[in-house]
Design a protein around this motif. Structure first.
Motif, PDB file in Angstrom:
ATOM      1  N   MET A 177       0.395   4.138 -11.821  1.00  0.00           N
ATOM      2  CA  MET A 177      -0.466   4.020 -10.644  1.00  0.00           C
ATOM      3  C   MET A 177       0.354   4.340  -9.399  1.00  0.00           C
ATOM      4  O   MET A 177       1.317   3.628  -9.090  1.00  0.00           O
ATOM      5  CB  MET A 177      -1.043   2.608 -10.554  1.00  0.00           C
ATOM      6  N   ASN A 178       0.002   5.411  -8.733  1.00  0.00           N
ATOM      7  CA  ASN A 178       0.678   5.826  -7.509  1.00  0.00           C
ATOM      8  C   ASN A 178      -0.276   5.742  -6.324  1.00  0.00           C
ATOM      9  O   ASN A 178      -1.496   5.643  -6.503  1.00  0.00           O
ATOM     10  CB  ASN A 178       1.191   7.257  -7.657  1.00  0.00           C
ATOM     11  N   SER A 179       0.293   5.792  -5.146  1.00  0.00           N
ATOM     12  CA  SER A 179      -0.507   5.754  -3.906  1.00  0.00           C
ATOM     13  C   SER A 179      -1.517   4.617  -3.941  1.00  0.00           C
ATOM     14  O   SER A 179      -2.698   4.797  -3.638  1.00  0.00           O
ATOM     15  CB  SER A 179      -1.221   7.098  -3.697  1.00  0.00           C
ATOM     16  N   LEU A 180      -1.044   3.455  -4.316  1.00  0.00           N
ATOM     17  CA  LEU A 180      -1.938   2.310  -4.477  1.00  0.00           C
ATOM     18  C   LEU A 180      -2.556   1.896  -3.148  1.00  0.00           C
ATOM     19  O   LEU A 180      -1.913   1.979  -2.086  1.00  0.00           O
ATOM     20  CB  LEU A 180      -1.190   1.143  -5.115  1.00  0.00           C
ATOM     21  N   LYS A 181      -3.795   1.443  -3.248  1.00  0.00           N
ATOM     22  CA  LYS A 181      -4.569   1.007  -2.088  1.00  0.00           C
ATOM     23  C   LYS A 181      -4.971  -0.457  -2.268  1.00  0.00           C
ATOM     24  O   LYS A 181      -5.014  -0.951  -3.398  1.00  0.00           O
ATOM     25  CB  LYS A 181      -5.826   1.858  -1.938  1.00  0.00           C
ATOM     26  N   ALA A 182      -5.319  -1.082  -1.176  1.00  0.00           N
ATOM     27  CA  ALA A 182      -5.747  -2.476  -1.251  1.00  0.00           C
ATOM     28  C   ALA A 182      -6.933  -2.641  -2.200  1.00  0.00           C
ATOM     29  O   ALA A 182      -7.021  -3.653  -2.918  1.00  0.00           O
ATOM     30  CB  ALA A 182      -6.108  -2.979   0.147  1.00  0.00           C
ATOM     31  N   GLU A 183      -7.796  -1.654  -2.236  1.00  0.00           N
ATOM     32  CA  GLU A 183      -8.982  -1.754  -3.099  1.00  0.00           C
ATOM     33  C   GLU A 183      -8.663  -1.607  -4.583  1.00  0.00           C
ATOM     34  O   GLU A 183      -9.552  -1.755  -5.416  1.00  0.00           O
ATOM     35  CB  GLU A 183     -10.048  -0.732  -2.694  1.00  0.00           C
ATOM     36  N   LEU A 211     -14.500   0.445 -15.844  1.00  0.00           N
ATOM     37  CA  LEU A 211     -13.549   1.328 -16.508  1.00  0.00           C
ATOM     38  C   LEU A 211     -12.722   2.046 -15.456  1.00  0.00           C
ATOM     39  O   LEU A 211     -13.262   2.595 -14.504  1.00  0.00           O
ATOM     40  CB  LEU A 211     -14.284   2.352 -17.373  1.00  0.00           C
ATOM     41  N   VAL A 212     -11.417   2.053 -15.660  1.00  0.00           N
ATOM     42  CA  VAL A 212     -10.514   2.825 -14.806  1.00  0.00           C
ATOM     43  C   VAL A 212     -10.242   4.181 -15.456  1.00  0.00           C
ATOM     44  O   VAL A 212     -10.409   5.230 -14.848  1.00  0.00           O
ATOM     45  CB  VAL A 212      -9.193   2.081 -14.568  1.00  0.00           C
ATOM     46  N   VAL A 213      -9.814   4.133 -16.704  1.00  0.00           N
ATOM     47  CA  VAL A 213      -9.525   5.354 -17.433  1.00  0.00           C
ATOM     48  C   VAL A 213      -9.381   5.007 -18.905  1.00  0.00           C
ATOM     49  O   VAL A 213      -8.961   3.898 -19.255  1.00  0.00           O
ATOM     50  CB  VAL A 213      -8.229   6.023 -16.918  1.00  0.00           C
ATOM     51  N   PRO A 252       0.837  -1.210   0.000  1.00  0.00           N
ATOM     52  CA  PRO A 252       0.000   0.000   0.000  1.00  0.00           C
ATOM     53  C   PRO A 252       0.868   1.255   0.000  1.00  0.00           C
ATOM     54  O   PRO A 252       1.882   1.323   0.716  1.00  0.00           O
ATOM     55  CB  PRO A 252      -0.795  -0.137   1.294  1.00  0.00           C
ATOM     56  N   GLY A 253       0.459   2.211  -0.813  1.00  0.00           N
ATOM     57  CA  GLY A 253       1.233   3.434  -0.967  1.00  0.00           C
ATOM     58  C   GLY A 253       2.279   3.375  -2.056  1.00  0.00           C
ATOM     59  O   GLY A 253       2.882   4.402  -2.406  1.00  0.00           O
ATOM     60  N   GLY A 254       2.501   2.192  -2.592  1.00  0.00           N
ATOM     61  CA  GLY A 254       3.499   2.010  -3.639  1.00  0.00           C
ATOM     62  C   GLY A 254       2.986   2.373  -5.017  1.00  0.00           C
ATOM     63  O   GLY A 254       1.865   2.862  -5.181  1.00  0.00           O
ATOM     64  N   SER A 255       3.843   2.112  -6.011  1.00  0.00           N
ATOM     65  CA  SER A 255       3.538   2.476  -7.392  1.00  0.00           C
ATOM     66  C   SER A 255       3.806   1.309  -8.332  1.00  0.00           C
ATOM     67  O   SER A 255       4.663   0.452  -8.059  1.00  0.00           O
ATOM     68  CB  SER A 255       4.399   3.661  -7.836  1.00  0.00           C
ATOM     69  N   LYS A 280      -8.731   9.231  -9.529  1.00  0.00           N
ATOM     70  CA  LYS A 280      -8.302  10.591  -9.892  1.00  0.00           C
ATOM     71  C   LYS A 280      -7.266  11.108  -8.898  1.00  0.00           C
ATOM     72  O   LYS A 280      -7.432  10.977  -7.686  1.00  0.00           O
ATOM     73  CB  LYS A 280      -9.512  11.523  -9.925  1.00  0.00           C
ATOM     74  N   GLY A 281      -6.201  11.680  -9.417  1.00  0.00           N
ATOM     75  CA  GLY A 281      -5.136  12.195  -8.575  1.00  0.00           C
ATOM     76  C   GLY A 281      -4.095  11.155  -8.218  1.00  0.00           C
ATOM     77  O   GLY A 281      -3.038  11.492  -7.675  1.00  0.00           O
ATOM     78  N   ARG A 282      -4.365   9.882  -8.488  1.00  0.00           N
ATOM     79  CA  ARG A 282      -3.419   8.817  -8.164  1.00  0.00           C
ATOM     80  C   ARG A 282      -2.911   8.103  -9.412  1.00  0.00           C
ATOM     81  O   ARG A 282      -1.751   7.697  -9.471  1.00  0.00           O
ATOM     82  CB  ARG A 282      -4.078   7.787  -7.241  1.00  0.00           C
ATOM     83  N   PHE A 283      -3.773   7.918 -10.394  1.00  0.00           N
ATOM     84  CA  PHE A 283      -3.409   7.223 -11.624  1.00  0.00           C
ATOM     85  C   PHE A 283      -3.284   8.229 -12.762  1.00  0.00           C
ATOM     86  O   PHE A 283      -4.042   9.205 -12.827  1.00  0.00           O
ATOM     87  CB  PHE A 283      -4.479   6.200 -12.008  1.00  0.00           C
ATOM     88  N   THR A 284      -2.365   7.938 -13.672  1.00  0.00           N
ATOM     89  CA  THR A 284      -2.196   8.781 -14.852  1.00  0.00           C
ATOM     90  C   THR A 284      -2.043   7.905 -16.085  1.00  0.00           C
ATOM     91  O   THR A 284      -1.169   7.030 -16.122  1.00  0.00           O
ATOM     92  CB  THR A 284      -0.959   9.685 -14.724  1.00  0.00           C
ATOM     93  N   ILE A 285      -2.876   8.155 -17.073  1.00  0.00           N
ATOM     94  CA  ILE A 285      -2.763   7.443 -18.338  1.00  0.00           C
ATOM     95  C   ILE A 285      -2.015   8.316 -19.327  1.00  0.00           C
ATOM     96  O   ILE A 285      -2.147   9.535 -19.316  1.00  0.00           O
ATOM     97  CB  ILE A 285      -4.149   7.047 -18.896  1.00  0.00           C
ATOM     98  N   SER A 286      -1.209   7.681 -20.161  1.00  0.00           N
ATOM     99  CA  SER A 286      -0.532   8.384 -21.233  1.00  0.00           C
ATOM    100  C   SER A 286      -0.503   7.489 -22.458  1.00  0.00           C
ATOM    101  O   SER A 286      -0.706   6.275 -22.357  1.00  0.00           O
ATOM    102  CB  SER A 286       0.891   8.794 -20.821  1.00  0.00           C
ATOM    103  N   ARG A 287      -0.251   8.106 -23.582  1.00  0.00           N
ATOM    104  CA  ARG A 287      -0.339   7.364 -24.838  1.00  0.00           C
ATOM    105  C   ARG A 287       0.774   7.824 -25.768  1.00  0.00           C
ATOM    106  O   ARG A 287       0.978   9.029 -25.936  1.00  0.00           O
ATOM    107  CB  ARG A 287      -1.700   7.598 -25.472  1.00  0.00           C
TER     108      ARG A 287
END
Length: 118
Positions: free
Chosen positions: A82-88, A47-49, A14-17, A64-71
Motif C-alpha cells: 500500500m503506497n500513497s496512503l490516505k486518511a480514508e 473488497l479492496v482487491v 499520509p503519503g506513507g507505505s 488503483k495505482g496505489r495498492f498492489t497485490i501479489s501472491r
C-alpha cells in the motif's frame, strides 16, 4: 479448514507505505481466490482487491495505482503493498480466501489495523 494469519498493519502518515502479509495454511487445495477486504468504523466491509492462483486481479477503484497485490503460491501467502496512503484508507484489513468469487463459504483472517494519520 483453512487458517489465515495476517501481519503488517500499523500507524503511518499520509503519503506513507505499508505492506500487509497473509499466510494460509491447512486444507488449502480448494483455495483459488485470495484477497483483502477492509472495514472502516461505521461502514460496511468492502473488497479492496483479490487475486486468483493464476494472478488475475480485481481492484476497487479507490486503490488503483496505489495498492498492489501479489501472491506466492509456493508459500501460500498474499501480500498487499500500500503506497500513497490516505486518511480514508484507515480501516481494519481482513485477509480472505475462497474457492471462487461468490462462493458460499469463505475464510477470514483475524484482521489487522491500518491507521493513516499525521
Amino acid at each position: 479448514q483453512v487458517q489465515l494469519v495476517e501481519s503488517g498493519g500499523g500507524l503511518v502518515q499520509p503519503g506513507g507505505s505499508l505492506r500487509l502479509s497473509c499466510a494460509a495454511s491447512g486444507n488449502i487445495f480448494s483455495i483459488n481466490l485470495m484477497g483483502w477486504y477492509r472495514q472502516a468504523p461505521g461502514k460496511q466491509r468492502e473488497l479492496v482487491v483479490d487475486i486468483t492462483r493464476s494472478g488475475s486481479t480485481n481492484y476497487v477503484d479507490s486503490v488503483k495505482g496505489r495498492f498492489t497485490i501479489s501472491r506466492d503460491n509456493a508459500k501460500n501467502t498474499v501480500y498487499l503493498q500500500m503506497n500513497s496512503l490516505k486518511a480514508e484508507d484507515t480501516a481494519v484489513y481482513y485477509c480472505n480466501a475462497k474457492s471462487h468469487r461468490g462462493a458460499a463459504f469463505e475464510y477470514w483472517g483475524q484482521g489487522t489495523q491500518v491507521t493513516v494519520s499525521s
